[in-house]
Scaffold this active site. Structure first.
Site: not given
Ligand code: BGC
Length: 753
Positions: A265-268
């Site tokens: 995932s991208d961060w957050g």
């Protein structure tokens, strides 16, 4: 005595070998066994808790392995242009290590501008070596989102507006990095083409555009480049967040493209456990953070793929099929990276790396204009050189978001110019304007104090008077890495140069006719002064060797051969996303305040469809300021007449075009032969031309080489959304060969049977 020793050794041997028989090396650690079998064995030994633990972060940048089984943890790192400095375990603050300074490589726009696949391999290999030396397993890059609007704050991290160029340039980078046993994480999949509203928008795009423009670089990255991981994006597509998206991850990536790697995932970017479980995500990072700075403390157990997932399984609400699939993928990744005993050790900041960074910089710089052959600077006739502009003295590797670095050194343009010309000429500097005096990102300090309290007029007057008494003026300006410029998290506010630079450049052009403007930026800018400035260089962000690469081009030590990877429009409205599409989002929704939070996302419709960049300019005859593929040289080239090896091809055939390129000038140099295809009769709207081949050739003065391009029907196809397949319509086509999208030198017609 001897007898006794022999006896003891013999007994020891027996007891060891019987131990080995009782305790054979477990299959998952046995290198003689096929990886598939080792993975299955590891999975079979893991508890439910251990499996779930593997799916999410344990710190800002790492995820657990299986401690009980000795399966190592994974360490990820940004970013595309160099290895990011160490942060604290659970903070964004710097860890304060003193061994994490690296070489910064030119930003990916510059790499793309080389149009040289060899440079891309060198880049990936060198960067991968540094990542390996820093004990990283996953490099969070490269970024391949298509350049849709010049306002996107992150364009400098990407490879431009053309899916073909990006696809060809990204593959060697990936292979180079991964040759070190370090995975790439090609990002951000998909449709993250602006920073504004990146967490709170839903992109609406038709299938044809999705498949023709926005997906190809990702497809090439995973199918040809074999990127071991891919990073989902922040935005939504079909009202589902991209990092937990059924259509993008399951249907397209893991379905149509049969991807076996790991989706990170991208961060957050994750916010829903069910979707994260079922829609193709494998590894969750950065939940409860904004990606870049703020974050909730020790939230790891609350990750969507942590305790909430475990609870669902324990309650019998979801099975373990998805879980085993995710763990299997992650273990495969482990055998290529953390558990790969054959990986090299890497190295850092070597002379070779510096040379690679410098060469890519030189090859990426684009000579946009060179009236009267003002450049290269004739050092024998130039006694006084004025260097003007803040970007000549500003560190650019600190800032810009997650790609920010802590470098061993960064040669500034002024220093590079002084080092190259200072022995023969008097090099003087004037600031000219004050832009961004900041020099800190995420706790990394540039160490520069750029504060200057003089007024705009004082600065301008000083620069103009220096220009007047100099033989040559080099203005180094452009954008920088501060917020609302070339920086993550926000977009630019307009196409123009900031800090009154236009006025300054106008004044300099009046003061001295020997003026070269060097633009340090990752984006196109408006140039209202373009007619009055004889020489213009697009110099990008070039990293550690920045000043040396620029000086070497200014001096003619290296002959410019970079070509633009995106169009420079005259004005913002000439760009199709601004003329036809929605930016930064739907107008009515914008007025109604949508996009402010995730509960009220804003829609962004890509109405311009496939007509992105030169596909739009060339089809509608909207003259750009500088076209896609444009870039001059200090020598001249001539293209011969193109020929084809046949007049028509069948659907399972190939056709080869040949053209000669000759260096007709006095200096060795490189030219990029570019092949565009034009569909002359089509039942659907098509761009005037599309890039389908390119080759960079080095030629000594007088030398001539033949370049050939072989294509098949895939280069003639469009994506038929209804049939959901690529279609090549029989009929007439034209191969156009030249050295820019608006400089076609030779054409040849052919038909598809
Ligand atoms: C960025 C990613 C980056 C990640 C980790 C995110 O905010 O979008 O590109 O890799 O942070 O720093």
């Amino acid at each position: 005595m001897l007898k006794k020793t022999v006896l003891i050794s013999f007994l020891t041997l027996i007891s060891f070998s019987s131990m080995a028989q009782n305790n054979p090396i477990p299959v998952y650690l046995d290198e003689s066994k096929p990886v598939e079998q080792r993975v299955q064995d590891a999975v079979s030994r893991m508890t439910l808790e251990e499996k779930v633990a593997m799916l999410h972060a344990q710190s800002k940048f790492s995820s657990p392995g299986v401690p009980r089984l000795g399966i190592p943890e994974f360490w990820t790192t940004d970013g595309p242009h160099g290895v990011r400095p160490e942060v604290m375990w659970d903070e964004w603050d710097q860890a304060g290590w003193t061994n994490d300074s690296i070489i910064a490589y030119p930003a990916l726009t510059a790499l793309s501008a080389t149009w040289n696949k060899k440079m891309s391999w060198n880049y990936g290999k060198a960067l991968g070596e540094e990542a390996r030396y820093r004990k990283k397993d996953i490099l969070l890059g490269p970024g391949v989102n298509i350049y849709r609007t010049p306002l996107n704050g992150r364009n400098f991290e990407y490879m431009g507006e053309d899916p073909y160029l990006t696809s060809k340039m990204v593959v060697p980078y990936i292979k180079g990095v991964q040759s070190n046993g370090v995975a790439t994480s090609v990002k951000h999949f998909a449709l993250n083409n602006q920073e504004m509203f990146r967490h709170t928008s839903n992109v609406i795009v038709d299938d044809r555009t999705l498949y023709e423009i926005y997906l190809p670089p990702f497809k090439a990255a995973v199918t040809e480049g074999d990127s071991w991981t891919i990073m989902g994006a922040y935005d939504m597509y079909k009202n589902q967040y991209a990092s937990q998206n059924q259509y993008l991850l399951n249907d397209i990536l893991k379905g149509e493209w049969n991807y076996k790697g790991v989706v990170v995932s991208d961060w957050g970017a994750v916010n829903n456990t069910e979707q994260a479980i079922h829609n193709g995500l494998d590894l969750e990072f950065g939940s409860w953070t904004n990606g870049l700075s703020a974050g909730t403390k020790n939230a790891y157990d609350n990750y969507y793929l942590a305790k909430p997932y475990l609870d669902l399984i324990k309650a019998g609400k979801v099975g373990t099929k998805e879980l085993d699939d995710k763990v299997t993928r992650i273990l495969h990744l482990a055998y290529k990276t953390t558990m790969n005993r054959n990986k090299p050790f890497g190295n850092i900041a070597s002379e070779e790396h510096k040379a690679i960074a410098k060469e890519i910089g030189e090859e990426g710089i684009v000579l946009l204009k060179n009236q009267g052959n003002l450049l290269p600077i004739d050092i024998n006739k130039t006694k006084k050189i004025a260097v003007i502009g803040e970007n000549a003295i500003k560190i650019m590797t600190v800032g810009g978001g997650s790609s920010s670095l802590k470098v061993k050194y960064e040669t500034l343009p002024l220093d590079g110019i002084k080092a190259r010309f200072g022995k023969k000429a008097d090099v003087q500097f004037a600031r000219g304007y004050v832009g961004d005096i900041g020099g800190e990102y995420n706790g990394v300090k540039s160490g520069q104090n750029l504060k200057d309290d003089r007024s705009e007029t004082e600065l301008l007057n000083e620069a103009v008077s220096l220009a007047k008494k100099s033989d040559f003026v080099i203005f180094v300006g452009g954008l920088n890495k501060s917020d609302f410029q070339d920086s993550e998290g926000n977009d630019r506010k307009n196409l123009g140069l900031p800090y009154n630079q236009d006025q300054l450049i106008n004044a300099l052009a009046k003061a001295n006719k020997n003026l070269a403007v060097v633009l340090v930026s990752g984006n196109a800018v408006a140039m209202p002064w373009v007619k009055d400035v004889p020489s213009i260089l697009q110099a990008w962000y070039l990293g550690s060797e920045s000043g040396n690469s620029i000086a070497s081009i200014l001096a003619g030590d290296a002959n410019p051969s970079g070509k633009l990877p995106f169009t420079f429009p005259v004005k913002l409205e000439d760009n199709s996303a601004h003329q036809l599409g929605e930016y930064p989002g739907n107008k009515e929704e914008l007025a109604a305040g949508k996009g402010k939070d995730q509960k009220n996302p804003i829609n962004i419709t890509y109405n311009e469809g496939i007509f992105v960049g030169y596909r739009w300019h060339d089809t509608k005859n909207i003259k750009p300021l500088f076209s896609f593929g444009h870039g001059l040289s200090y020598t001249t080239f001539e293209f011969g007449k193109a020929s084809a090896d046949k007049a028509s091809l069948g659907t399972s055939d190939t056709i080869t075009f040949k053209v000669s390129v000759k260096n007709t000038g006095k200096k060795g140099g490189a030219e990029v032969a570019q092949l565009y295809i034009s569909d002359l009769q089509s039942s659907v709207p098509r761009p005037a031309k599309e890039l389908k081949g390119f080759e960079k050739v080095y030629l000594n003065p007088g030398e001539q080489k033949e370049v050939s391009f072989t294509i098949d029907k895939s280069a003639l196809s469009y994506f038929d959304a209804e049939k959901h397949q690529w279609v090549a319509e029989p009929g007439e086509f034209e191969a156009l060969i030249g050295n820019s999208s608006d400089a076609i030198k030779t054409k040849v017609k052919f038909t598809l049977k």
